[in-house]
Motif scaffolding. Sequence first.
Motif, PDB file in Angstrom:
ATOM      1  N   PRO A 134      -9.469   7.685  25.955  1.00  0.00           N
ATOM      2  CA  PRO A 134      -9.479   8.143  24.560  1.00  0.00           C
ATOM      3  C   PRO A 134      -8.348   7.521  23.750  1.00  0.00           C
ATOM      4  O   PRO A 134      -7.248   7.302  24.258  1.00  0.00           O
ATOM      5  CB  PRO A 134      -9.312   9.660  24.687  1.00  0.00           C
ATOM      6  N   ARG A 135      -8.673   7.196  22.505  1.00  0.00           N
ATOM      7  CA  ARG A 135      -7.709   6.673  21.525  1.00  0.00           C
ATOM      8  C   ARG A 135      -7.146   5.320  21.931  1.00  0.00           C
ATOM      9  O   ARG A 135      -6.055   4.955  21.531  1.00  0.00           O
ATOM     10  CB  ARG A 135      -6.583   7.683  21.284  1.00  0.00           C
ATOM     11  N   GLN A 136      -7.918   4.573  22.725  1.00  0.00           N
ATOM     12  CA  GLN A 136      -7.530   3.213  23.066  1.00  0.00           C
ATOM     13  C   GLN A 136      -8.685   2.270  22.736  1.00  0.00           C
ATOM     14  O   GLN A 136      -9.848   2.583  23.023  1.00  0.00           O
ATOM     15  CB  GLN A 136      -7.149   3.088  24.543  1.00  0.00           C
ATOM     16  N   ILE A 137      -8.373   1.138  22.128  1.00  0.00           N
ATOM     17  CA  ILE A 137      -9.393   0.165  21.744  1.00  0.00           C
ATOM     18  C   ILE A 137      -8.931  -1.223  22.190  1.00  0.00           C
ATOM     19  O   ILE A 137      -7.770  -1.427  22.538  1.00  0.00           O
ATOM     20  CB  ILE A 137      -9.658   0.179  20.221  1.00  0.00           C
ATOM     21  N   MET A 138      -9.877  -2.168  22.182  1.00  0.00           N
ATOM     22  CA  MET A 138      -9.558  -3.532  22.565  1.00  0.00           C
ATOM     23  C   MET A 138      -9.424  -4.456  21.366  1.00  0.00           C
ATOM     24  O   MET A 138      -8.754  -5.483  21.445  1.00  0.00           O
ATOM     25  CB  MET A 138     -10.636  -4.078  23.504  1.00  0.00           C
ATOM     26  N   LEU A 139     -10.083  -4.160  20.278  1.00  0.00           N
ATOM     27  CA  LEU A 139     -10.024  -5.000  19.094  1.00  0.00           C
ATOM     28  C   LEU A 139      -9.959  -4.130  17.847  1.00  0.00           C
ATOM     29  O   LEU A 139     -10.350  -2.965  17.857  1.00  0.00           O
ATOM     30  CB  LEU A 139     -11.205  -5.968  19.034  1.00  0.00           C
ATOM     31  N   ILE A 140      -9.449  -4.712  16.778  1.00  0.00           N
ATOM     32  CA  ILE A 140      -9.285  -3.995  15.510  1.00  0.00           C
ATOM     33  C   ILE A 140     -10.454  -4.344  14.612  1.00  0.00           C
ATOM     34  O   ILE A 140     -10.607  -5.495  14.185  1.00  0.00           O
ATOM     35  CB  ILE A 140      -7.957  -4.365  14.831  1.00  0.00           C
ATOM     36  N   ASN A 141     -11.272  -3.353  14.309  1.00  0.00           N
ATOM     37  CA  ASN A 141     -12.443  -3.554  13.462  1.00  0.00           C
ATOM     38  C   ASN A 141     -12.590  -2.344  12.560  1.00  0.00           C
ATOM     39  O   ASN A 141     -12.811  -1.225  13.032  1.00  0.00           O
ATOM     40  CB  ASN A 141     -13.689  -3.760  14.332  1.00  0.00           C
ATOM     41  N   SER A 142     -12.465  -2.567  11.274  1.00  0.00           N
ATOM     42  CA  SER A 142     -12.441  -1.456  10.319  1.00  0.00           C
ATOM     43  C   SER A 142     -13.761  -0.695  10.286  1.00  0.00           C
ATOM     44  O   SER A 142     -13.767   0.536  10.137  1.00  0.00           O
ATOM     45  CB  SER A 142     -12.100  -1.975   8.913  1.00  0.00           C
ATOM     46  N   GLU A 143     -14.879  -1.390  10.449  1.00  0.00           N
ATOM     47  CA  GLU A 143     -16.172  -0.700  10.402  1.00  0.00           C
ATOM     48  C   GLU A 143     -16.315   0.253  11.581  1.00  0.00           C
ATOM     49  O   GLU A 143     -16.803   1.382  11.422  1.00  0.00           O
ATOM     50  CB  GLU A 143     -17.309  -1.714  10.390  1.00  0.00           C
ATOM     51  N   ARG A 144     -15.904  -0.157  12.752  1.00  0.00           N
ATOM     52  CA  ARG A 144     -16.003   0.714  13.927  1.00  0.00           C
ATOM     53  C   ARG A 144     -15.058   1.906  13.805  1.00  0.00           C
ATOM     54  O   ARG A 144     -15.417   3.029  14.137  1.00  0.00           O
ATOM     55  CB  ARG A 144     -15.690  -0.082  15.194  1.00  0.00           C
ATOM     56  N   GLN A 145     -13.855   1.625  13.318  1.00  0.00           N
ATOM     57  CA  GLN A 145     -12.918   2.729  13.166  1.00  0.00           C
ATOM     58  C   GLN A 145     -13.346   3.689  12.071  1.00  0.00           C
ATOM     59  O   GLN A 145     -13.116   4.897  12.157  1.00  0.00           O
ATOM     60  CB  GLN A 145     -11.514   2.198  12.881  1.00  0.00           C
TER      61      GLN A 145
ATOM     62  N   ALA B 218       0.857  -1.191   0.000  1.00  0.00           N
ATOM     63  CA  ALA B 218       0.000   0.000   0.000  1.00  0.00           C
ATOM     64  C   ALA B 218       0.886   1.231   0.000  1.00  0.00           C
ATOM     65  O   ALA B 218       1.949   1.243   0.638  1.00  0.00           O
ATOM     66  CB  ALA B 218      -0.929   0.007   1.212  1.00  0.00           C
ATOM     67  N   SER B 219       0.455   2.252  -0.707  1.00  0.00           N
ATOM     68  CA  SER B 219       1.184   3.523  -0.763  1.00  0.00           C
ATOM     69  C   SER B 219       0.253   4.641  -0.352  1.00  0.00           C
ATOM     70  O   SER B 219      -0.914   4.685  -0.776  1.00  0.00           O
ATOM     71  CB  SER B 219       1.725   3.786  -2.177  1.00  0.00           C
ATOM     72  N   GLY B 220       0.746   5.550   0.485  1.00  0.00           N
ATOM     73  CA  GLY B 220      -0.060   6.676   0.933  1.00  0.00           C
ATOM     74  C   GLY B 220       0.631   7.411   2.062  1.00  0.00           C
ATOM     75  O   GLY B 220       1.830   7.257   2.274  1.00  0.00           O
ATOM     76  N   THR B 221      -0.151   8.181   2.779  1.00  0.00           N
ATOM     77  CA  THR B 221       0.383   8.955   3.908  1.00  0.00           C
ATOM     78  C   THR B 221      -0.367   8.567   5.173  1.00  0.00           C
ATOM     79  O   THR B 221      -1.582   8.330   5.144  1.00  0.00           O
ATOM     80  CB  THR B 221       0.229  10.463   3.654  1.00  0.00           C
ATOM     81  N   TYR B 222       0.348   8.513   6.273  1.00  0.00           N
ATOM     82  CA  TYR B 222      -0.261   8.149   7.547  1.00  0.00           C
ATOM     83  C   TYR B 222      -1.103   9.301   8.086  1.00  0.00           C
ATOM     84  O   TYR B 222      -0.692  10.462   8.053  1.00  0.00           O
ATOM     85  CB  TYR B 222       0.808   7.792   8.571  1.00  0.00           C
ATOM     86  N   ASP B 223      -2.275   8.960   8.595  1.00  0.00           N
ATOM     87  CA  ASP B 223      -3.156   9.914   9.261  1.00  0.00           C
ATOM     88  C   ASP B 223      -2.964   9.749  10.767  1.00  0.00           C
ATOM     89  O   ASP B 223      -3.651   8.953  11.417  1.00  0.00           O
ATOM     90  CB  ASP B 223      -4.604   9.649   8.861  1.00  0.00           C
ATOM     91  N   THR B 224      -2.030  10.505  11.317  1.00  0.00           N
ATOM     92  CA  THR B 224      -1.703  10.335  12.745  1.00  0.00           C
ATOM     93  C   THR B 224      -2.817  10.838  13.662  1.00  0.00           C
ATOM     94  O   THR B 224      -2.881  10.441  14.827  1.00  0.00           O
ATOM     95  CB  THR B 224      -0.395  11.062  13.077  1.00  0.00           C
ATOM     96  N   LYS B 225      -3.690  11.684  13.151  1.00  0.00           N
ATOM     97  CA  LYS B 225      -4.803  12.146  13.976  1.00  0.00           C
ATOM     98  C   LYS B 225      -5.774  11.005  14.276  1.00  0.00           C
ATOM     99  O   LYS B 225      -6.467  11.031  15.294  1.00  0.00           O
ATOM    100  CB  LYS B 225      -5.532  13.292  13.283  1.00  0.00           C
ATOM    101  N   GLY B 226      -5.834  10.050  13.384  1.00  0.00           N
ATOM    102  CA  GLY B 226      -6.722   8.902  13.600  1.00  0.00           C
ATOM    103  C   GLY B 226      -6.028   7.722  14.246  1.00  0.00           C
ATOM    104  O   GLY B 226      -6.607   6.632  14.326  1.00  0.00           O
ATOM    105  N   GLU B 227      -4.818   7.942  14.742  1.00  0.00           N
ATOM    106  CA  GLU B 227      -4.041   6.855  15.331  1.00  0.00           C
ATOM    107  C   GLU B 227      -4.602   6.457  16.699  1.00  0.00           C
ATOM    108  O   GLU B 227      -4.963   7.306  17.515  1.00  0.00           O
ATOM    109  CB  GLU B 227      -2.591   7.299  15.474  1.00  0.00           C
ATOM    110  N   VAL B 228      -4.651   5.149  16.963  1.00  0.00           N
ATOM    111  CA  VAL B 228      -5.088   4.614  18.250  1.00  0.00           C
ATOM    112  C   VAL B 228      -4.134   3.501  18.657  1.00  0.00           C
ATOM    113  O   VAL B 228      -3.293   3.064  17.856  1.00  0.00           O
ATOM    114  CB  VAL B 228      -6.537   4.073  18.193  1.00  0.00           C
ATOM    115  N   VAL B 229      -4.259   3.063  19.887  1.00  0.00           N
ATOM    116  CA  VAL B 229      -3.487   1.909  20.343  1.00  0.00           C
ATOM    117  C   VAL B 229      -4.452   0.814  20.760  1.00  0.00           C
ATOM    118  O   VAL B 229      -5.553   1.080  21.250  1.00  0.00           O
ATOM    119  CB  VAL B 229      -2.538   2.263  21.508  1.00  0.00           C
ATOM    120  N   VAL B 230      -4.030  -0.428  20.553  1.00  0.00           N
ATOM    121  CA  VAL B 230      -4.834  -1.599  20.893  1.00  0.00           C
ATOM    122  C   VAL B 230      -4.283  -2.182  22.185  1.00  0.00           C
ATOM    123  O   VAL B 230      -3.124  -2.575  22.257  1.00  0.00           O
ATOM    124  CB  VAL B 230      -4.789  -2.648  19.769  1.00  0.00           C
ATOM    125  N   ARG B 231      -5.092  -2.221  23.202  1.00  0.00           N
ATOM    126  CA  ARG B 231      -4.659  -2.642  24.534  1.00  0.00           C
ATOM    127  C   ARG B 231      -4.465  -4.157  24.623  1.00  0.00           C
ATOM    128  O   ARG B 231      -4.953  -4.929  23.808  1.00  0.00           O
ATOM    129  CB  ARG B 231      -5.697  -2.222  25.577  1.00  0.00           C
TER     130      ARG B 231
END
Length: 269
Positions: free
Chosen positions: A166-177, A77-90
Amino acid sequence: MYRFLLSRQWVITTIVALALIPVMIKLGFWQLHRHESRVARNDRIGHSLAATPVPVSELTRPGRPVPGEDVWRRVTASGTYDTKGEVVVRMRTDDEGKPGYWVLTPLVLDDGKAVLVNRGWIPANGAQTQFPDVPAAPSGKVTITGRLKADEQPGEGVKDTKGLPPRQIMLINSERQAAQLHRPLLGGYVELAEAVGKDQPQTVAPPDHSSIGPHMAYAIQWWLFSAFVPVGWFILVRRERRDRAAAASAEASETETASAEAAEAGTHA
């Protein structure tokens, strides 16, 4: 000689033995199917990891689950990172089992869509109620290579817990994000295979697809157990018959001795 087999105890014992045989055979085939499934999974993962990388947009689209045959496929994939939408997965661990986070950053593609990128693992050194210190994502346009993964769902080894910082999630789900980012996200996410730039999170190790597990050994054990049941039943029957014969012989000997003693006593009288 075998009339004792009609007793209540032996009828129950025989019924239980007859019931155990098909159960054990079925359990053996269950383990065999698990073995075959594990081998097929390993083959699929190995093929996916060895395949030539393809653009991620060829395998997934917004709102579309990642097909099972495409999980673990190498993608680019090629593009630019959107750091404003960055989260961490606990509650994610590294290869040694140390607790920490996965860093999840959207990568905005040239067509305006985005894909979630698991940039790797960082340790949980500070208070978990605050957003941790995350290595900055590379700026500008980047090209990444990673492994395509399916969206995580509650119950897949992680809990869907609400009320997180804020900006913390438990699972990775593209629809929720996608609902949080207000941007179309490709289904699933990309697990970074190689870090781009210096001082980046520790990339997640590829899956182990060499182990086939103990399922075949368990299958053979169950089938051996099923074969031992009639053998064990036969041994118990022979032992019971022998013990009953010995008891009967001893009783007959005692009766004969008592009769002889009674006859001798009568003669003396």
